[in-house]
Motif scaffolding. Sequence first.
Motif, PDB file in Angstrom:
ATOM      1  N   ALA A  47      33.332  39.450  10.881  1.00 18.20           N
ATOM      2  CA  ALA A  47      33.795  38.473  10.141  1.00 18.20           C
ATOM      3  C   ALA A  47      33.432  38.413   8.613  1.00 18.20           C
ATOM      4  O   ALA A  47      34.340  38.027   7.858  1.00 18.20           O
ATOM      5  N   LYS A  50      35.243  41.199   6.841  1.00 16.74           N
ATOM      6  CA  LYS A  50      36.548  41.110   6.577  1.00 16.74           C
ATOM      7  C   LYS A  50      36.898  40.032   5.320  1.00 16.74           C
ATOM      8  O   LYS A  50      37.562  40.105   4.583  1.00 16.74           O
ATOM      9  N   GLY A  90      42.291  40.740  15.728  1.00 19.68           N
ATOM     10  CA  GLY A  90      40.907  39.834  15.748  1.00 19.68           C
ATOM     11  C   GLY A  90      40.783  38.960  16.523  1.00 19.68           C
ATOM     12  O   GLY A  90      39.740  38.734  16.833  1.00 19.68           O
ATOM     13  N   GLY A 151      42.716  44.580  12.797  1.00 20.24           N
ATOM     14  CA  GLY A 151      42.164  43.131  12.911  1.00 20.24           C
ATOM     15  C   GLY A 151      40.884  43.596  13.912  1.00 20.24           C
ATOM     16  O   GLY A 151      40.183  42.641  13.919  1.00 20.24           O
ATOM     17  N   SER A 152      40.689  44.471  14.728  1.00 12.35           N
ATOM     18  CA  SER A 152      39.580  44.721  15.672  1.00 12.35           C
ATOM     19  C   SER A 152      38.751  45.623  15.413  1.00 12.35           C
ATOM     20  O   SER A 152      37.520  45.452  15.937  1.00 12.35           O
ATOM     21  N   THR A 154      36.709  48.017  12.058  1.00  8.64           N
ATOM     22  CA  THR A 154      36.176  47.860  10.738  1.00  8.64           C
ATOM     23  C   THR A 154      36.327  49.122   9.839  1.00  8.64           C
ATOM     24  O   THR A 154      36.405  48.876   8.481  1.00  8.64           O
ATOM     25  N   GLY A 192      42.855  38.516   8.959  1.00  7.34           N
ATOM     26  CA  GLY A 192      41.637  38.722   9.898  1.00  7.34           C
ATOM     27  C   GLY A 192      40.426  38.086   9.611  1.00  7.34           C
ATOM     28  O   GLY A 192      39.954  37.711  10.541  1.00  7.34           O
ATOM     29  N   THR A 195      41.157  34.633  10.923  1.00  9.33           N
ATOM     30  CA  THR A 195      41.277  34.681  12.520  1.00  9.33           C
ATOM     31  C   THR A 195      39.634  34.745  12.931  1.00  9.33           C
ATOM     32  O   THR A 195      39.250  33.871  14.007  1.00  9.33           O
ATOM     33  N   LEU A 196      38.876  35.661  12.556  1.00 13.07           N
ATOM     34  CA  LEU A 196      37.423  35.866  12.819  1.00 13.07           C
ATOM     35  C   LEU A 196      36.503  34.608  12.294  1.00 13.07           C
ATOM     36  O   LEU A 196      35.553  34.072  13.403  1.00 13.07           O
TER      37      LEU A 196
END
Length: 253
Positions: A47, A50, A90, A151-152, A154, A192, A195-196
Motif C-alpha cells: 500500500a 502504491k 487490489g 493492482g495485485s 508490485t 490501487g 483501494t489498498l
Amino acid sequence: MSFIEHFILFVISLLANTFSALSGGGAGLIQFPVLIFLGLTFSVALATHKVASVALGLGAALRYITTSRLERQFVILLLVAGLPGVVIGGSVILMVPDRIAEIALGLLTGSLGIYSVFKPALGQLYTPLNRERHGYLIGAVVLFFLGILNGSLTSGTGLFVTIWLILWFGMDYQRAVAYTLILVGLFWNGAGAITLGILGEIQWDWLPALLLGSLLGGYLGSHLALRWGNQWIKRSFEIVTLLIAIRLIWGPF
C-alpha cells in the motif's frame, strides 16, 4: 525513523523511479523489497509503495505533458479498461498467497526482456496497428487483465503495458512509455493506492521521502528518455525486465 534512514529511503526511491521512468516501469524492483527489508509487512509495504508510485506518474506527467501528444482514444482506453482491473487486483491480493503468482510473473516478465533482445527493431518506429473497433476491443481486454496484475502485484506490471502498446498498437518506445508513466503511474497506481489504503494500512510517516524521490525520479527518468531516444529506452526495458524476473523467481529480497 531517523533523518539518515529517511535520506536512504529518498535515495532508493530516486534511483528506482528514475530507472523506472526511463524504461517504462519497474520501480517496485528496488523500492518495494526495501520497504519489507526495513520492517514493513507485505500488505503495508504494498500500500505504501502504491501511494509513492503515484508521484512517479506526476513527475513523468510534468515532463511529458509539453512534449507528448497523447491521443484521446488511448487515454480513454487505458482508463476505462485498466482501472476496474486495478481495483479488483487490489481487493484480491490481500486475501491470497502470492508466491506462485510472483514466480509466474517473473517467468513472463523475463520472457518479455528476452523477446525484446532478439527483436532489434522492436519499438524503434511508430507504425500504427489495430486501430479498428476489433483491435481496440482486444487491446482493452488485455489492458483489463494487466490492470488486475497492477493492482495485485508490485514489480514490473507497467512494463507489460509498455510492451503491449508497442506490440499490439504499433507504438514506439517513447510514445508507449509516456502513456504508461502518465496513465498507469498516475491513475492506475492512484486507484490501487486508494483501494489498498481502504482495505489495508499505509505507513504514512515514510511517505515524504518516498514521494519526493518518486516525483524527482519520474521527472528525471522521463527527461532522459526524451533526450536519449528509443534505443536507450529499449535497452533499459530489457535490463529492468530481466532483473525483475530474477528477483521474482529467486524470492523475497
